[in-house]
Design a protein around this motif. Structure first.
Motif, mmCIF file in Angstrom:
data_model
loop_
_atom_site.group_PDB
_atom_site.id
_atom_site.type_symbol
_atom_site.label_atom_id
_atom_site.label_comp_id
_atom_site.label_asym_id
_atom_site.label_seq_id
_atom_site.Cartn_x
_atom_site.Cartn_y
_atom_site.Cartn_z
ATOM 1 N N GLY A 29 38.276 34.314 41.822
ATOM 2 C CA GLY A 29 38.501 35.598 41.169
ATOM 3 C C GLY A 29 39.454 36.482 41.942
ATOM 4 N N PHE A 30 39.271 36.539 43.261
ATOM 5 C CA PHE A 30 40.187 37.339 44.072
ATOM 6 C C PHE A 30 41.592 36.744 44.070
ATOM 7 C CE2 PHE A 30 36.208 38.892 46.156
ATOM 8 C CZ PHE A 30 36.376 40.217 45.810
ATOM 9 N N PHE A 31 41.673 35.417 44.065
ATOM 10 C CA PHE A 31 42.989 34.780 44.012
ATOM 11 C C PHE A 31 43.664 35.056 42.667
ATOM 12 C CE2 PHE A 31 45.701 31.103 43.077
ATOM 13 C CZ PHE A 31 46.612 31.248 44.112
ATOM 14 N N ILE A 32 42.903 35.015 41.581
ATOM 15 C CA ILE A 32 43.462 35.305 40.253
ATOM 16 C C ILE A 32 43.989 36.730 40.203
ATOM 17 C CG2 ILE A 32 42.824 35.648 37.832
ATOM 18 C CD1 ILE A 32 41.000 33.194 38.128
ATOM 19 N N MET A 33 43.283 37.660 40.838
ATOM 20 C CA MET A 33 43.750 39.049 40.839
ATOM 21 C C MET A 33 45.077 39.198 41.577
ATOM 22 S SD MET A 33 40.464 41.545 41.155
ATOM 23 C CE MET A 33 39.269 40.587 42.053
ATOM 24 N N GLU A 38 51.991 42.563 37.248
ATOM 25 C CA GLU A 38 52.137 43.977 36.884
ATOM 26 C C GLU A 38 52.053 44.839 38.146
ATOM 27 O OE1 GLU A 38 52.652 45.295 33.787
ATOM 28 O OE2 GLU A 38 52.891 43.228 33.106
ATOM 29 N N PRO A 39 52.633 46.051 38.100
ATOM 30 C CA PRO A 39 52.540 46.933 39.275
ATOM 31 C C PRO A 39 51.084 47.302 39.574
ATOM 32 C CG PRO A 39 54.109 47.802 37.671
ATOM 33 C CD PRO A 39 53.454 46.616 37.052
ATOM 34 N N PHE A 40 50.701 47.197 40.823
ATOM 35 C CA PHE A 40 49.368 47.528 41.319
ATOM 36 C C PHE A 40 48.263 46.694 40.677
ATOM 37 C CE2 PHE A 40 51.888 51.453 41.645
ATOM 38 C CZ PHE A 40 51.927 51.551 43.024
ATOM 39 N N GLY A 41 48.595 45.566 40.064
ATOM 40 C CA GLY A 41 47.592 44.688 39.485
ATOM 41 C C GLY A 41 46.953 45.204 38.223
ATOM 42 N N PHE A 42 47.680 46.001 37.444
ATOM 43 C CA PHE A 42 47.108 46.594 36.238
ATOM 44 C C PHE A 42 47.299 45.735 34.994
ATOM 45 C CE2 PHE A 42 47.585 50.975 38.274
ATOM 46 C CZ PHE A 42 46.266 50.959 38.680
ATOM 47 N N GLY A 43 47.508 44.447 35.140
ATOM 48 C CA GLY A 43 47.654 43.562 33.996
ATOM 49 C C GLY A 43 46.334 42.887 33.648
ATOM 50 N N PHE A 44 46.403 41.912 32.762
ATOM 51 C CA PHE A 44 45.203 41.202 32.306
ATOM 52 C C PHE A 44 44.515 40.466 33.453
ATOM 53 C CE2 PHE A 44 43.372 37.176 30.772
ATOM 54 C CZ PHE A 44 42.348 37.695 29.991
ATOM 55 N N LEU A 45 45.290 39.827 34.307
ATOM 56 C CA LEU A 45 44.693 39.055 35.395
ATOM 57 C C LEU A 45 43.989 39.959 36.405
ATOM 58 C CD1 LEU A 45 47.514 36.448 36.102
ATOM 59 C CD2 LEU A 45 45.402 36.107 34.845
ATOM 60 N N GLY A 46 44.584 41.088 36.703
ATOM 61 C CA GLY A 46 44.024 41.972 37.720
ATOM 62 C C GLY A 46 42.876 42.828 37.251
ATOM 63 N N LEU A 47 42.842 43.156 35.972
ATOM 64 C CA LEU A 47 41.807 44.050 35.468
ATOM 65 C C LEU A 47 40.699 43.357 34.680
ATOM 66 C CD1 LEU A 47 43.868 47.125 34.250
ATOM 67 C CD2 LEU A 47 42.471 46.918 36.291
ATOM 68 N N THR A 48 40.948 42.146 34.181
ATOM 69 C CA THR A 48 39.962 41.517 33.320
ATOM 70 C C THR A 48 39.497 40.163 33.848
ATOM 71 O OG1 THR A 48 40.988 42.607 31.434
ATOM 72 C CG2 THR A 48 39.464 40.831 30.951
ATOM 73 N N LEU A 49 40.411 39.225 33.945
ATOM 74 C CA LEU A 49 40.018 37.852 34.260
ATOM 75 C C LEU A 49 39.509 37.706 35.696
ATOM 76 C CD1 LEU A 49 39.868 35.073 32.957
ATOM 77 C CD2 LEU A 49 42.120 34.601 33.903
ATOM 78 N N GLY A 50 40.190 38.267 36.645
ATOM 79 C CA GLY A 50 39.763 38.178 38.041
ATOM 80 C C GLY A 50 38.394 38.789 38.285
ATOM 81 N N PRO A 51 38.156 40.023 37.830
ATOM 82 C CA PRO A 51 36.829 40.609 38.025
ATOM 83 C C PRO A 51 35.705 39.852 37.316
ATOM 84 C CG PRO A 51 38.409 42.332 37.653
ATOM 85 C CD PRO A 51 39.127 41.037 37.408
ATOM 86 N N ILE A 52 35.996 39.207 36.195
ATOM 87 C CA ILE A 52 34.974 38.398 35.527
ATOM 88 C C ILE A 52 34.558 37.240 36.429
ATOM 89 C CG2 ILE A 52 34.599 36.782 33.619
ATOM 90 C CD1 ILE A 52 36.171 38.720 31.849
#
Length: 72
Positions: A29-33, A38-52
């Motif tokens: 999950g941390f690697f996916i983030m 996107e800037p500052f990780g505000f895309g799908f990977l950083g905000l949704t998939l990684g935290p899941i």
């Protein structure tokens, strides 16, 4: 502790495997983030998939530790 007390261990091999799966899920999950472009990780990977994946990595070991088996 004598060799006959081997069955009194708090975790068996299945529990340890589930704990390792949870730890690997958190690492994934941390690697996916970090893969988010996107800037500052505000895309799908950083905000949704990684935290899941990180939350799954937390809940899977908790479930395995508190799961009561019928043969215990």
């Amino acid at each position: 502790m004598s060799p006959n007390n081997k069955h009194n261990l708090p975790l068996n091999s299945a529990d340890i495997k589930i704990l390792l799966i949870g730890i690997l899920s958190m690492i994934a999950g941390f690697f996916i983030m970090t893969l988010d472009k996107e800037p500052f990780g505000f895309g799908f990977l950083g905000l949704t998939l990684g935290p899941i994946f990180v939350l799954l990595g937390v809940f899977i070991p908790i479930f395995s530790l508190f799961n009561k088996r019928k043969n215990d």
